[in-house]
Design an enzyme around this catalytic site. Sequence first.
Site, PDB file in Angstrom:
ATOM      1  N   GLU A   1       1.518  -6.556 -11.379  1.00  0.00           N
ATOM      2  CA  GLU A   1       0.886  -6.460 -10.067  1.00  0.00           C
ATOM      3  C   GLU A   1      -0.634  -6.634 -10.135  1.00  0.00           C
ATOM      4  OE1 GLU A   1       3.775  -2.862  -8.325  1.00  0.00           O
ATOM      5  OE2 GLU A   1       1.612  -2.649  -8.330  1.00  0.00           O
ATOM      6  N   SER A   2      -1.169  -7.373  -9.196  1.00  0.00           N
ATOM      7  CA  SER A   2      -2.618  -7.477  -8.914  1.00  0.00           C
ATOM      8  C   SER A   2      -3.386  -8.366  -9.890  1.00  0.00           C
ATOM      9  CB  SER A   2      -3.307  -6.106  -8.911  1.00  0.00           C
ATOM     10  OG  SER A   2      -2.660  -5.203  -8.067  1.00  0.00           O
TER      11      SER A   2
ATOM     12  N   GLU B   1       5.409   2.350  -9.145  1.00  0.00           N
ATOM     13  CA  GLU B   1       4.174   1.746  -9.646  1.00  0.00           C
ATOM     14  C   GLU B   1       3.473   2.662 -10.650  1.00  0.00           C
ATOM     15  OE1 GLU B   1       1.515  -0.484  -6.992  1.00  0.00           O
ATOM     16  OE2 GLU B   1      -0.042   0.928  -7.614  1.00  0.00           O
TER      17      GLU B   1
ATOM     18  N   LYS C   1      -1.102  -9.458   3.445  1.00  0.00           N
ATOM     19  CA  LYS C   1      -2.140  -8.404   3.478  1.00  0.00           C
ATOM     20  C   LYS C   1      -3.391  -8.979   4.121  1.00  0.00           C
ATOM     21  CE  LYS C   1      -4.024  -7.610  -0.860  1.00  0.00           C
ATOM     22  NZ  LYS C   1      -4.245  -6.897  -2.136  1.00  0.00           N
TER      23      LYS C   1
ATOM     24  N   LYS D   1       4.834  -1.835   1.835  1.00  0.00           N
ATOM     25  CA  LYS D   1       3.722  -1.451   0.962  1.00  0.00           C
ATOM     26  C   LYS D   1       2.938  -0.358   1.660  1.00  0.00           C
ATOM     27  CE  LYS D   1       2.034  -2.950  -2.961  1.00  0.00           C
ATOM     28  NZ  LYS D   1       0.921  -3.822  -2.887  1.00  0.00           N
TER      29      LYS D   1
ATOM     30  N   GLU E   1       2.430 -11.252  -1.111  1.00  0.00           N
ATOM     31  CA  GLU E   1       1.972 -10.138  -0.270  1.00  0.00           C
ATOM     32  C   GLU E   1       1.309 -10.608   1.021  1.00  0.00           C
ATOM     33  OE1 GLU E   1       1.214  -6.224  -1.812  1.00  0.00           O
ATOM     34  OE2 GLU E   1      -0.906  -6.736  -1.646  1.00  0.00           O
TER      35      GLU E   1
ATOM     36  N   ASN F   1       0.532  -1.903 -12.249  1.00  0.00           N
ATOM     37  CA  ASN F   1      -0.616  -2.356 -11.470  1.00  0.00           C
ATOM     38  C   ASN F   1      -1.810  -2.570 -12.395  1.00  0.00           C
ATOM     39  OD1 ASN F   1      -2.339  -3.090  -9.472  1.00  0.00           O
ATOM     40  ND2 ASN F   1      -2.085  -1.229  -8.224  1.00  0.00           N
TER      41      ASN F   1
HETATM   42  O1  LIG Z   1      -4.255  -8.869  -4.025  1.00  0.00           O
HETATM   43  P1  LIG Z   1      -3.812  -8.764  -5.443  1.00  0.00           P
HETATM   44  O2  LIG Z   1      -4.910  -8.478  -6.402  1.00  0.00           O
HETATM   45  O3  LIG Z   1      -2.990  -9.962  -5.852  1.00  0.00           O
HETATM   46  O4  LIG Z   1      -2.832  -7.479  -5.516  1.00  0.00           O
HETATM   47  C1  LIG Z   1      -1.613  -7.447  -4.844  1.00  0.00           C
HETATM   48  C2  LIG Z   1      -0.986  -6.045  -4.989  1.00  0.00           C
HETATM   49  O5  LIG Z   1      -0.688  -5.856  -6.333  1.00  0.00           O
HETATM   50  C3  LIG Z   1      -1.931  -4.950  -4.483  1.00  0.00           C
HETATM   51  O6  LIG Z   1      -2.163  -5.177  -3.139  1.00  0.00           O
HETATM   52  C4  LIG Z   1      -1.392  -3.537  -4.684  1.00  0.00           C
HETATM   53  C5  LIG Z   1      -0.704  -3.093  -5.753  1.00  0.00           C
HETATM   54  N1  LIG Z   1      -0.372  -1.774  -5.611  1.00  0.00           N
HETATM   55  C6  LIG Z   1      -0.862  -1.348  -4.446  1.00  0.00           C
HETATM   56  C7  LIG Z   1      -0.768  -0.091  -3.815  1.00  0.00           C
HETATM   57  C8  LIG Z   1      -1.298   0.048  -2.586  1.00  0.00           C
HETATM   58  C9  LIG Z   1      -1.971  -1.005  -1.956  1.00  0.00           C
HETATM   59  C10 LIG Z   1      -2.072  -2.259  -2.546  1.00  0.00           C
HETATM   60  C11 LIG Z   1      -1.515  -2.440  -3.788  1.00  0.00           C
END
Ligand SMILES: O=P(O)(O)OC[C@@H](O)[C@@H](O)c1c[nH]c2ccccc12
Length: 378
Positions: free
Chosen positions: A331-332, A273, A163, A224, A161, A295
């Site tokens: 995710e995340s 998601e 970001k 995104k 990502e 997520n």
């Molecule tokens: O930075 P992380 O914890 O690795 O997460 C990435 C991504 O999953 C996260 O930015 C995200 C997942 N779904 C979203 C929806 C909107 C904005 C952001 C996100």
Amino acid sequence: MQSLCLSASARVRVSIPGPTSPRLARSLSPAEWAPEIPMGSVRRSAPLCCTRGLQEASALDNETYSLINSIEVREWESGKSIDDIAANQGIRIRRHPSTNTPRNILEKIIWDKVIEVSELKKEKPLTLVKETLADAPPARDFVGALKASYERNGVPALIAEVKKASPSKGVLREDFDPVEIAKAYEQHGAACLSILTDEKYFQGNFKILEAVRKAGVQCPLLCKEFIIDSWQIYYARSKGADAVLLIAGVLPDIDIKLMTMECRELGLTALLEVHNERELDRVLNIDGIQLIGINNRDLETFEVDNSITKRLLEGERGEIVRKKGIIVVGESGLFTPDDVSYVQNADVKAVLVGESLIKQNDPGKAIPGLFGKEILQC
Ligand SMILES: O=P(O)(O)OC[C@@H](O)[C@@H](O)c1c[nH]c2ccccc12
């Protein structure tokens, strides 16, 4: 082709191709396959397919007719607002403010997004966006890239990502050169990239998406964004996106159905998601979904819990996912090789990672550290 007056009150006349199957045509009266939609209704928050889809009806096909006849539209016709319909589906995020105070950050983001998109639509209506689609670079195979990387490396394919900031963590990287970061991710084996385009909360924008695409990065790109209107899908494609994010916690089923159809028409991949069992069940009940993201972060509270991925893929739900051949993205909140193997053991074939890479001095070189080995590019 038949021309139907869908709304006497609004004098909206749209051209709709009739059912192609003669059997269907005999068994359905026009009113059954294109119901009266009160366009001039005070219920301004109609499902997308009512407010926009039918105005664009010349592009609709049979699949869409069954959609516009669906229960959700009937609910709307019977006086329910989209927020009521959404609430019935367990969605807590309201599309329109009914009080001045949003319940949580995600709801605030959505309320702001509704205003932002309505302004953008005034500046550049859908017809104009559609005219620019022909100039967009062709859409690339997002799911294909994930599958190939998984086969090649034996670890979940990486969606890295790009970001700059997030509402939970603030600025993640001061010295932010998105094109350089994107190239470094690609060089170190990312299968796809995720580009934040939301400006207000993530300091992203569509120029970044365009710039990465124009710089010759081959990895397919996920836009995104917080999508609440089909206009954003067409806009994302016109800017070079190969995939878009659709958040089940924000979109009622009828929007997901219509939007995934639109994605298909545009050659875009939809990443659906989810964050809990109910959202996953809703998405699994919708035909044609290829890619689901679980997520681990609750977007309402920002709490991260990697066991959510495992919990959602256990038992019957995991079976359905496998039977349907759906690729699941974890995710995340993934920071270490242990985190990655934990979600891989839950049957995840791809991971979406932002913070743990972007915060490193060299985000590209951080990739082998995340997987515990070098990742091969195609
Ligand atoms: O930075 P992380 O914890 O690795 O997460 C990435 C991504 O999953 C996260 O930015 C995200 C997942 N779904 C979203 C929806 C909107 C904005 C952001 C996100």
